[in-house]
Design a protein around this motif. Sequence first.
Motif, PDB file in Angstrom:
ATOM      1  N   ASN A  80      34.927  41.592  43.529  1.00  0.00           N
ATOM      2  CA  ASN A  80      35.338  41.257  42.175  1.00  0.00           C
ATOM      3  C   ASN A  80      34.886  42.070  40.975  1.00  0.00           C
ATOM      4  N   ILE A  81      33.745  42.682  41.418  1.00  0.00           N
ATOM      5  CA  ILE A  81      33.015  43.661  40.332  1.00  0.00           C
ATOM      6  C   ILE A  81      32.609  45.038  41.173  1.00  0.00           C
ATOM      7  N   SER A  82      32.155  46.009  40.503  1.00  0.00           N
ATOM      8  CA  SER A  82      31.802  47.413  41.299  1.00  0.00           C
ATOM      9  C   SER A  82      30.264  47.353  41.168  1.00  0.00           C
ATOM     10  N   PRO A  83      29.375  47.952  42.241  1.00  0.00           N
ATOM     11  CA  PRO A  83      28.278  47.866  42.370  1.00  0.00           C
ATOM     12  C   PRO A  83      27.503  48.573  40.915  1.00  0.00           C
ATOM     13  N   LYS A  84      28.281  49.494  40.199  1.00  0.00           N
ATOM     14  CA  LYS A  84      27.760  49.890  38.985  1.00  0.00           C
ATOM     15  C   LYS A  84      27.802  48.761  37.828  1.00  0.00           C
ATOM     16  N   ASP A  85      28.660  47.615  38.057  1.00  0.00           N
ATOM     17  CA  ASP A  85      28.857  46.960  37.084  1.00  0.00           C
ATOM     18  C   ASP A  85      27.258  46.178  36.814  1.00  0.00           C
ATOM     19  N   LEU A  86      26.599  46.115  37.836  1.00  0.00           N
ATOM     20  CA  LEU A  86      25.236  45.376  37.656  1.00  0.00           C
ATOM     21  C   LEU A  86      24.301  46.306  36.949  1.00  0.00           C
ATOM     22  N   ASP A  87      24.405  47.397  36.936  1.00  0.00           N
ATOM     23  CA  ASP A  87      23.902  48.465  35.853  1.00  0.00           C
ATOM     24  C   ASP A  87      23.882  48.150  34.386  1.00  0.00           C
ATOM     25  N   LEU A  88      24.912  47.416  34.060  1.00  0.00           N
ATOM     26  CA  LEU A  88      25.283  46.955  32.582  1.00  0.00           C
ATOM     27  C   LEU A  88      24.022  46.160  32.245  1.00  0.00           C
ATOM     28  N   ILE A  89      23.450  45.469  32.979  1.00  0.00           N
ATOM     29  CA  ILE A  89      22.333  44.372  32.644  1.00  0.00           C
ATOM     30  C   ILE A  89      20.995  44.556  32.836  1.00  0.00           C
ATOM     31  N   SER A  90      20.225  44.040  31.771  1.00  0.00           N
ATOM     32  CA  SER A  90      18.881  44.413  32.129  1.00  0.00           C
ATOM     33  C   SER A  90      18.112  42.988  32.285  1.00  0.00           C
ATOM     34  N   LEU A  91      17.157  42.678  33.119  1.00  0.00           N
ATOM     35  CA  LEU A  91      16.425  41.260  32.978  1.00  0.00           C
ATOM     36  C   LEU A  91      15.033  41.675  32.536  1.00  0.00           C
ATOM     37  N   VAL A  92      14.699  41.051  31.508  1.00  0.00           N
ATOM     38  CA  VAL A  92      13.357  41.392  31.091  1.00  0.00           C
ATOM     39  C   VAL A  92      12.622  39.807  30.753  1.00  0.00           C
ATOM     40  N   ASP A  93      11.397  39.815  30.336  1.00  0.00           N
ATOM     41  CA  ASP A  93      10.620  38.809  29.941  1.00  0.00           C
ATOM     42  C   ASP A  93       9.982  38.938  28.790  1.00  0.00           C
ATOM     43  N   THR A  94       9.755  40.117  27.949  1.00  0.00           N
ATOM     44  CA  THR A  94       8.791  40.242  26.837  1.00  0.00           C
ATOM     45  C   THR A  94       9.420  41.128  25.841  1.00  0.00           C
ATOM     46  N   GLU A  95       8.967  40.887  24.645  1.00  0.00           N
ATOM     47  CA  GLU A  95       9.673  41.532  23.422  1.00  0.00           C
ATOM     48  C   GLU A  95       9.288  43.255  23.873  1.00  0.00           C
ATOM     49  N   ASP A  96       8.128  43.867  24.299  1.00  0.00           N
ATOM     50  CA  ASP A  96       8.008  44.950  24.570  1.00  0.00           C
ATOM     51  C   ASP A  96       9.043  45.407  25.515  1.00  0.00           C
ATOM     52  N   GLU A  97       9.395  44.832  26.518  1.00  0.00           N
ATOM     53  CA  GLU A  97      10.344  45.429  27.951  1.00  0.00           C
ATOM     54  C   GLU A  97      11.896  45.471  26.686  1.00  0.00           C
ATOM     55  N   VAL A  98      12.173  44.404  25.879  1.00  0.00           N
ATOM     56  CA  VAL A  98      13.237  44.564  25.055  1.00  0.00           C
ATOM     57  C   VAL A  98      13.306  45.783  24.336  1.00  0.00           C
ATOM     58  N   LEU A  99      12.304  46.089  23.722  1.00  0.00           N
ATOM     59  CA  LEU A  99      12.129  47.356  22.817  1.00  0.00           C
ATOM     60  C   LEU A  99      12.263  48.452  23.592  1.00  0.00           C
ATOM     61  N   GLU A 100      11.646  48.666  24.599  1.00  0.00           N
ATOM     62  CA  GLU A 100      11.599  49.546  25.916  1.00  0.00           C
ATOM     63  C   GLU A 100      13.100  50.160  26.225  1.00  0.00           C
ATOM     64  N   VAL A 101      13.794  49.096  26.435  1.00  0.00           N
ATOM     65  CA  VAL A 101      15.313  49.171  26.854  1.00  0.00           C
ATOM     66  C   VAL A 101      16.243  49.851  25.625  1.00  0.00           C
ATOM     67  N   ILE A 102      15.899  49.050  24.405  1.00  0.00           N
ATOM     68  CA  ILE A 102      16.517  49.511  23.277  1.00  0.00           C
ATOM     69  C   ILE A 102      16.329  51.038  22.951  1.00  0.00           C
TER      70      ILE A 102
END
Length: 236
Positions: free
Chosen positions: A201-223
């Motif tokens: 129902n979705i493509s493997p590349k759709d999983l790449d749309l989402i990042s899982l993190v736990d800290t504010e530093d990780e959020v800033l790194e993705v952004i």
Amino acid sequence: MTPNEDRKIREKFQQKTWNEIKTNDSWAIFKIMAEFVEGFERLSKIGPCVSIFGSARTKEDQAYYKLAENIAYELTKSGYGVVTGGGPGIMEAGNRGANRGKGTSVGLNIELPFEQHDNPYIDSDKSLDFDYFFVRKVMFVKYSQGFVVMPGGFGTMDELFEAITLIQTKKIGKFPIILVGTKFWSGLFDWIKNTLLEEGNISPKDLDLISLVDTEDEVLEVIDTFYKKYSLSPNF
């Protein structure tokens, strides 16, 4: 069931006259239009911002509230504006952190019979009230260049999957979608991977749309990684 809920159900089964349609349904178009116009006019000048979604029920003394506040603070100190749903809980935390960081703090409030009310940390000229959820969601995705999703309930899921769907279907740019709290989100992500993907129902590349993190530093790194990829800069 309350009398108001009962009335809304019964109204759907009532045959309307043409005059009633013109008076009620047709005039609603103008209210919807007015919400769009005000939203476009007031938000078109806020610059690059990141939306923070999450539960209205999160209390000030809970860990996710403080984490959301710190994320918003770090985002604004790095030059990004913050957009929230304008209410209590995680929304309040996001605006509070943006306010503490002296950055852009936007609140898109929705009129609800419970839970929702304006929080005091929104910039006075950047607080908007909506009656229609779908208009409010348009404003979230039109004026955000990233989505930070804290733990929440049905409303948070609605906003999350709205953003994913619009990116997946290329209706908006491939902006970062960041789920904060791997313990909270891992069950949902596993279901997406092991059920939606396995069923085709979705493509493997759709999983790449989402990042899982736990800290504010990780959020800033993705952004920051996203912005550097396109040689862009935030609101300095």
